[in-house]
Structure formats: structure tokens, C-alpha cells
Scaffold this active site. Structure first.
Site, PDB file in Angstrom:
ATOM      1  N   CYS A 199      -0.547  -0.740 -11.487  1.00 17.33           N
ATOM      2  CA  CYS A 199      -0.693   0.587 -10.875  1.00 17.33           C
ATOM      3  C   CYS A 199      -1.438   1.517 -11.833  1.00 17.33           C
ATOM      4  CB  CYS A 199       0.672   1.166 -10.517  1.00 17.33           C
ATOM      5  SG  CYS A 199       0.582   2.818  -9.792  1.00 17.33           S
ATOM      6  N   ARG A 204      -7.448  -2.092   0.948  1.00 24.75           N
ATOM      7  CA  ARG A 204      -8.130  -0.996   1.637  1.00 24.75           C
ATOM      8  C   ARG A 204      -8.918  -1.463   2.849  1.00 24.75           C
ATOM      9  NH1 ARG A 204     -11.777   2.032  -2.375  1.00 24.75           N
ATOM     10  NH2 ARG A 204     -11.949  -0.041  -3.288  1.00 24.75           N
ATOM     11  N   LEU A 259       0.845  -1.186   0.000  1.00 21.63           N
ATOM     12  CA  LEU A 259       0.000   0.000   0.000  1.00 21.63           C
ATOM     13  C   LEU A 259       0.889   1.248   0.000  1.00 21.63           C
ATOM     14  CD1 LEU A 259      -2.391  -1.297   2.777  1.00 21.63           C
ATOM     15  CD2 LEU A 259      -2.953  -1.142   0.347  1.00 21.63           C
TER      16      LEU A 259
END
Length: 714
Positions: free
Chosen positions: A416, A544, A332
Site C-alpha cells: 500500500c 483499476r 480495492l
């Protein structure tokens, strides 16, 4: 529309929402909070009431400054008495610094003591039986230090807990572009990625500049220069090579030089540097063990033969890792730092991975990028994630990491979605170039015995998935694991992850290739659903969901919904602060760095709604929380409203009068002020743990992935 009309509209919306059933709220992606915890309808007075207010959203937004202004401020800061020399702070002796008047930092010890901020509550995180605090008088907990004990050594403290520091000698060679990569270059040559431009290169001599040498038949290098020069067929010297265009052949010679970096003088490098690189110290290692070598006399020295069998590792020689059933904390960016990973390890994570590091920056020897590869001793199964656009860049980075760092696997990011990464041809841009994907994976997997893993998205454009057509090839190219994020690059973080497509890819994958799924896991039920829905799936990566509630790992292992109290959540934040101070330092800079990254994390945690307040369990990651009160003041402080429900006046007045001590003014509750309130809440929580913020403190969340469904997210 005047203020009274707006208030009536907002009240009508809130009343309508309160009358809806939990099922109707879930259908609209709103968290079904029990009615007794909902706040009163928000009141929105006229906007002109706040026009003369002293405190506006811009008060907490960092203004943009020119490079000249920033440089001037840095020079003024260096002259400040608060910028004390680290050697003097450790010993308390003004004569301790070996550089004397040449030192860049202040030697005025009495002025520093007079201006130093008050100590924070609690004890110094470095105080232990092993030695004293390495920051000495600069420590914000210096009042708890034992009298008469000399300051400790920061390298010694971190040597026992953190590894993967960049060797200073290797860094200097990287700065000068004098590192050789024999394994990577030999593998690239074996794959035919270095030899296609040989016919266009001729040796060139310039008596004024010294002897130029052709490296691998592609570029001419000057031993007296930090960079490389490119010579075309007309003997024209070009200062920098042209990068392959989008439509170029994938096999084009990509042995381009890394961007040159200005060489630092030995005086500046070795002078007292305080807490550079966010406090991440450089760990000394034996240079002889490194792949770093000074430029040899011959350009062909130390290059393996094309027929060298040692370059092609048999699959049985690879060190394999079984990811099945393991709880994997995703890499992350920004928030997934070493202290956060330590907290997740305490809460049950099995596999951790460092933040994404750019290959070019690593090859340039940037200390801030190498800090992303740091590993704590508690991380027993740890990998690093790198991102690059070309096979030679990735291969050389893999070889360098293999020699300089202790990692269990190396992950290559091919998913990404960030524009600055995609525009350079890296990240999810590689999904449009399968031949380049092949070259990168083959080059990386052929030079190390560690597992090479790959992280991808479903595709580049929404509705045009393509990973299923590549999944079998990815295993043949040399990857041991592939992680699939169930969204396209265009979606970013909006809409739900497509797990059916992940299942489809897992079923098509060869038996030797482990497939991991990623996207929207927010409870143990989500984990169980995806595991049972596709037995071919090795495990699931949690991203997340761990940012919003890091105790998700505990919930999965114990198979329960944890109705965690506000006190338990505060203890988790305290653990993070302790880990942050140990990592970034206990001086003022380390405290403020810890505060900054904790605020970045809090920009996610406010989305969590306690289990005891829900009408429907479990909460989903895409649900928007309404305005609600917690079961105690601390739980209310940790909560906030969504963008659809602005904070009511009573909460704002309570916040202004009791938390930040602002004047009792009536503010218009509009979207900028909602963001202001959230930031104030987060800053207040940081002050509970790290003391008052310094004068001129500013904070704005860096990431957009903490949003639910915004235009900039796809």
C-alpha cells in the site's frame, strides 16, 4: 492573456490534434477516437464572466467543519422527526420501542410521515416470499409493501446472504482489551518475538489499582483497566509502550497493547441504533466457537508450549488454492465494496477479496472496519486483506479472523502506497524491512491452515527494485501466493507497470510459490499477452481495469472486445444499486450511502471509451480520452472530457439547462469547472437510479488513483 487569445490557442490545439493520425495520438497516450465523434473545439470566454455566477466549484465541495460543529449537527439530526426509531418504523406502533422516552430517536410517527421524502420508483429490494421489508415505514419503497404484512428481521435477511459479521460479545471483549490469543502468542514466543524484554520487566503491585499481571513476560496488565501498563527496570509505570524505531532490531518484543477504546454503556449499545455501520448488521455466532476468551487468572493460562508441534503446520496440512487461470478481482479500497464485488461476480470474476482492513482497527473491535470483511454467498472463492506493521498485531488479527470469519485465504498487504499507512511502518514500508516481512509472514502462516498470500510492489523507490531478491525467501517463510504490482511505492499509479520485472520474479520463484501479476490490464489481449509472455505466472490480478469497465471479466472469458451499449452499462449500474440497497438498506440512509459509493465508482467509469468509437482497438488504461460525443444521449452523459480538453460551451449550456436546471449563465471553462461538470454528470446518473439528491448534498471523489499521471501520484 484575454479570453479571445485563450480561445484561439485552445482552438489551434484542438485542430492540431484532429489532424494527427491514430498512431500519433497513441504515441501521446491520447485515445484515438473517430473524427466524426469528436466535439467542436472548446471556447473559453473571459474568466471574469463567471466571477458573479451563483454556481461555482465550491458549491459542490464539502466544507470542513470542526468536531464541535459536527457533534452539534448530529444532536440536531437526532431530534429531527426524520430520525425515526427503527422499532416504530418497523411496526407502525409508537409503543413498540422498549426504551420509551429514553430512546435516542424520534417517536413522532405522524411528523415523520409528513416530512418523509417521496418514495422512489421501483420495488423494494427486500420484498420477497421469505418475509417483509425490515425497514418498514422508513423504506423508500414503502408504497410497494404488502398491506398488513409486519416488518421483517434485518438479521434474518442478511443471514441468508451475508456472513462474517462481528459477534457483539466478542466486540465488547475487544473494546475492553480482554481477548486472549493463545495460538498467536505461542507462535510469537516460539519465533523469539516476545521474550527479549523479559529481563527488563518486574512484577509490580499497586494496592490502589489492584493486582498487575505480567503478560508473556513483557507487559503488566491491570484486570481493572481496559488497557495495559508497561513497567521498565526502574519500576516506572508508563501509560503506553514505545514503538520500535526504524533502526531497531526486528526481534524486539512487539507485544504492545492495542490502543484503548472508550467503553460504551450497555444502554447506548443496545438502544435502537437504526442503521449503524452503513447498514451492515452484526451476525450472532456461538461465542464458544471463538478464540475470544476473558482474561484468565493466570497470565500463562491457555498458552501453548514452545515445543507444541501443533503450532508448526506441515505444508501438506495447508488448504491450498490453485489460482491458475482464475480471474482475480483485486482488493480495492472504497470502491471494491460488497455490492461492487457482486456485480463483478455476475460478469465473470472467479476470485474476490475484501477491502484492505487495518489490523489495529480490527483488534479494537471497530464495526466499520469489520464491515470490510463481509462476504456474500455468491462469492464462492473469497479472501480478506489485512495490513499491519508488526508481527504480533498481524498474527493476532489472523487468529481472530480464522475463528470469527469464513474465508478461503488471508492476504497481507505489503504494498500500500498511502502515506498514512506507510508512515506507520505498514504497507510498502515493509519492503525496506525484509526481517520484519519475514517475522510477519512466519507468524501468520504458522497459526492457521488457510493459505497466506502477500501483495507487494516492485520496491519502495523507483529504480531500486528488490522483490526479486526476496521472492525465494517469501515462499520459505510460509506464503503460498505472492502478488506483484509492477510499480514502486514512489510511482503510486503513474507510468506503466513493469511486467518484464514481474516475469523475472516469477521465474525466480520456487515451484511451490504461486506468483500473480498486477498492473494495467484493460482488455483480454493484455491478459493473453502477460499469460503467454511468462508461463510461470499463475494468473493476473485485475484492479483499476475492473473499476473502469467491470465487464472485462466477460471479455477475457469470451475472448472478445465487447462493444457494450449505453443501455447495457445502465443495467450494470441498476444491478449495483439493487445490490447496494440490499447491503446498506432501503431507508434514506441506505439510499444515500448507495449513492455515495456509486459516485465514487463513476469517478472511474467515465474514462471508458466505447469500442465502436475507437480508431485503434483496444483502449489502454493510461490513454486520456478527448472530448467526444457518444452514439446516443445516454452514452454522451456517461462520457466526459480529459483535463487537456475542456468542455465546450454548447455541452455546458445543454448540461445547465437540461440536467441540473441551473440559470442560463455563461461560465468560464477552466479546470475547476471541468471537475464541476464531471461531478454534475455523475450526480445526474445517480438521480436516474436513486432519485433526487437531498438538500445540501456534496460529493468529492476520495481517491487519486483515478488520475492518469499527477504530481501527487508520484
Amino acid at each position: 492573456m484575454d479570453g479571445s487569445s485563450v480561445a484561439l490557442v485552445e482552438e489551434a490545439k484542438a485542430t492540431e490534434r484532429a489532424e494527427k493520425t491514430p498512431g500519433e495520438l497513441v504515441a501521446k497516450a491520447i485515445v484515438p477516437v473517430k473524427r466524426e465523434f469528436l466535439r467542436p473545439p472548446p471556447l473559453r470566454p473571459c474568466n471574469d464572466v463567471a466571477s458573479d455566477s451563483k454556481y461555482t466549484p465550491s458549491t459542490f465541495v464539502k466544507e470542513k467543519k470542526s468536531k464541535r460543529q459536527l457533534k452539534r449537527e448530529r444532536r440536531q439530526e437526532q431530534k429531527s422527526a426524520l430520525n425515526i426509531c427503527s422499532e416504530i418504523a418497523k411496526t407502525g406502533n409508537v409503543n413498540a420501542c422498549p426504551y420509551n422516552e429514553k430512546c435516542r430517536f424520534s417517536h413522532d410517527l405522524e411528523a415523520y410521515k409528513a416530512q418523509k421524502p417521496d418514495d422512489l420508483e421501483g420495488s423494494c429490494p427486500f420484498t420477497s416470499a421469505e418475509g417483509a421489508c425490515p425497514y418498514g415505514l422508513a423504506c423508500r419503497f414503502s408504497g410497494t409493501h404488502k398491506d398488513g404484512v409486519a416488518a421483517g428481521n434485518l438479521n434474518l435477511h442478511k443471514k441468508n446472504s451475508e456472513i462474517n459479521g462481528l459477534n457483539k460479545d466478542v466486540q465488547k471483549l475487544l473494546w475492553k482489551n480482554k481477548i486472549r490469543f493463545p495460538k498467536a502468542d505461542a507462535k510469537l514466543k516460539l519465533l523469539g518475538l516476545l521474550g527479549k524484554a523479559n529481563s527488563k520487566i518486574k512484577t509490580f503491585e499497586d494496592k490502589g489499582e489492584g493486582d498487575l499481571k505480567v503478560s508473556n513476560g513483557t507487559h503488566a496488565t491491570n484486570d481493572n483497566s481496559c488497557g495495559e501498563l508497561v513497567i521498565d527496570s526502574d519500576n516506572k509505570v508508563e501509560g503506553s509502550p514505545k514503538m520500535p524505531e526504524e533502526d531497531d532490531v526486528e526481534g524486539f518484543a512487539t507485544d504492545e497493547p492495542r490502543p484503548t477504546k472508550k467503553i460504551k454503556s450497555a444502554t447506548n449499545e443496545e438502544c435502537c441504533t437504526g442503521n449503524a455501520d452503513n447498514g451492515a448488521s452484526v451476525q450472532e455466532k456461538d461465542l464458544g466457537k471463538s478464540c475470544a476468551q476473558i482474561e484468565p487468572e493466570s497470565a500463562t493460562d491457555n498458552i501453548f508450549s514452545e515445543s507444541d508441534g501443533s503450532l508448526k503446520l506441515h505444508p501438506r496440512e495447508k488448504k491450498l488454492i490453485d489460482f491458475r487461470e482464475k480471474l482475480y478481482l483485486a482488493p480495492l479500497t472504497t470502491v471494491g465494496n460488497l455490492p461492487f464485488r457482486r456485480v463483478c461476480k455476475m460478469l465473470g470474476a472467479d476470485v474476490t477479496c475484501g477491502e484492505m482492513a487495518m489490523c489495529t482497527n480490527l483488534l479494537q473491535g471497530q464495526a466499520s472496519e469489520w464491515a470490510l470483511l463481509r462476504r456474500h454467498s455468491a462469492e464462492d472463492l473469497f479472501g480478506v486483506q489485512i495490513c499491519g506493521a508488526y508481527p504480533d498485531t498481524v498474527a493476532r488479527t489472523v487468529e481472530l479472523i480464522d475463528q470469527e470469519c469464513e474465508v478461503d485465504f488471508i492476504d497481507i498487504n505489503m504494498g500500500c502506497p498511502i502515506d498514512i499507512v506507510v508512515n506507520k511502518g505498514a504497507g510498502s514500508a515493509l519492503l525496506t524491512k525484509p526481517m520484519r516481512m519475514k517475522n510477519i509472514i512466519e507468524a501468520a502462516s504458522g497459526i492457521v491452515d488457510k493459505p497466506i498470500t502477500v501483495k507487494v510492489r516492485t520496491g519502495f523507490l523507483e529504480g531500486r527494485n528488490r522483490v526479486d531478491s526476496l521472492i525465494a525467501d517469501i515462499g520459505q517463510w510460509g506464503a503460498n501466493v505472492v502478488t506483484i504490482h509492477g510499480r514502486s511505492r514512489q510511482q503510486r499509479y503513474s507510468k506503466l507497470a513493469d511486467w518484464e520485472y514481474i516475469y523475472q520474479c516469477a521465474r525466480k520463484a520456487p515451484e511451490a510459490l504461486q506468483v500473480l501479476g498486477n498492473g494495467d490490464i484493460f482488455s483480454y489481449l493484455d491478459w493473453n499477452k502477460h499469460k503467454s509472455g511468462c508461463p510461470e505466472l499463475s494468473t493476473c490480478m485485475i484492479a483499476r481495469g475492473a473499476l473502469v469497465k467491470p465487464w472485462i471479466f466477460t471479455e477475457i472469458k469470451e475472448q472478445r472486445h465487447w462493444d457494450i451499449s449505453s443501455g447495457e452499462r445502465l443495467n450494470i449500474l441498476k444491478d449495483y444499486v439493487r445490490c447496494g440497497l440490499e447491503h446498506w438498506g432501503s431507508d434514506t440512509k441506505g439510499v444515500e450511502t448507495t449513492r455515495h459509493f456509486m459516485l465514487e465508482w463513476l469517478s472511474y467509469t467515465y474514462r471508458y471509451v466505447p469500442v465502436g468509437l475507437l480508431d485503434v482497438i483496444p483502449q489502454q488504461l493510461n490513454w486520456r480520452p478527448p472530448s467526444y460525443f457518444g452514439r446516443d444521449d445516454l452514452e454522451t452523459l456517461m462520457a466526459s472530457d480529459s483535463a487537456a480538453d475542456w468542455v465546450c460551451n454548447c455541452l455546458l449550456f445543454w448540461l445547465i439547462n437540461n440536467i441540473v436546471n441551473l440559470p442560463n449563465r455563461t461560465l468560464a471553462i477552466d479546470q475547476p469547472y471541468f471537475s464541476l461538470v464531471i461531478i454534475l454528470l455523475q450526480i445526474r446518473i445517480s438521480e436516474m437510479l436513486l432519485g433526487k439528491v437531498p438538500p445540501g448534498f456534496t460529493f468529492a471523489p476520495k481517491h487519486k488513483s483515478n488520475a492518469y499521471d499527477r504530481a501527487e501520484n508520484g
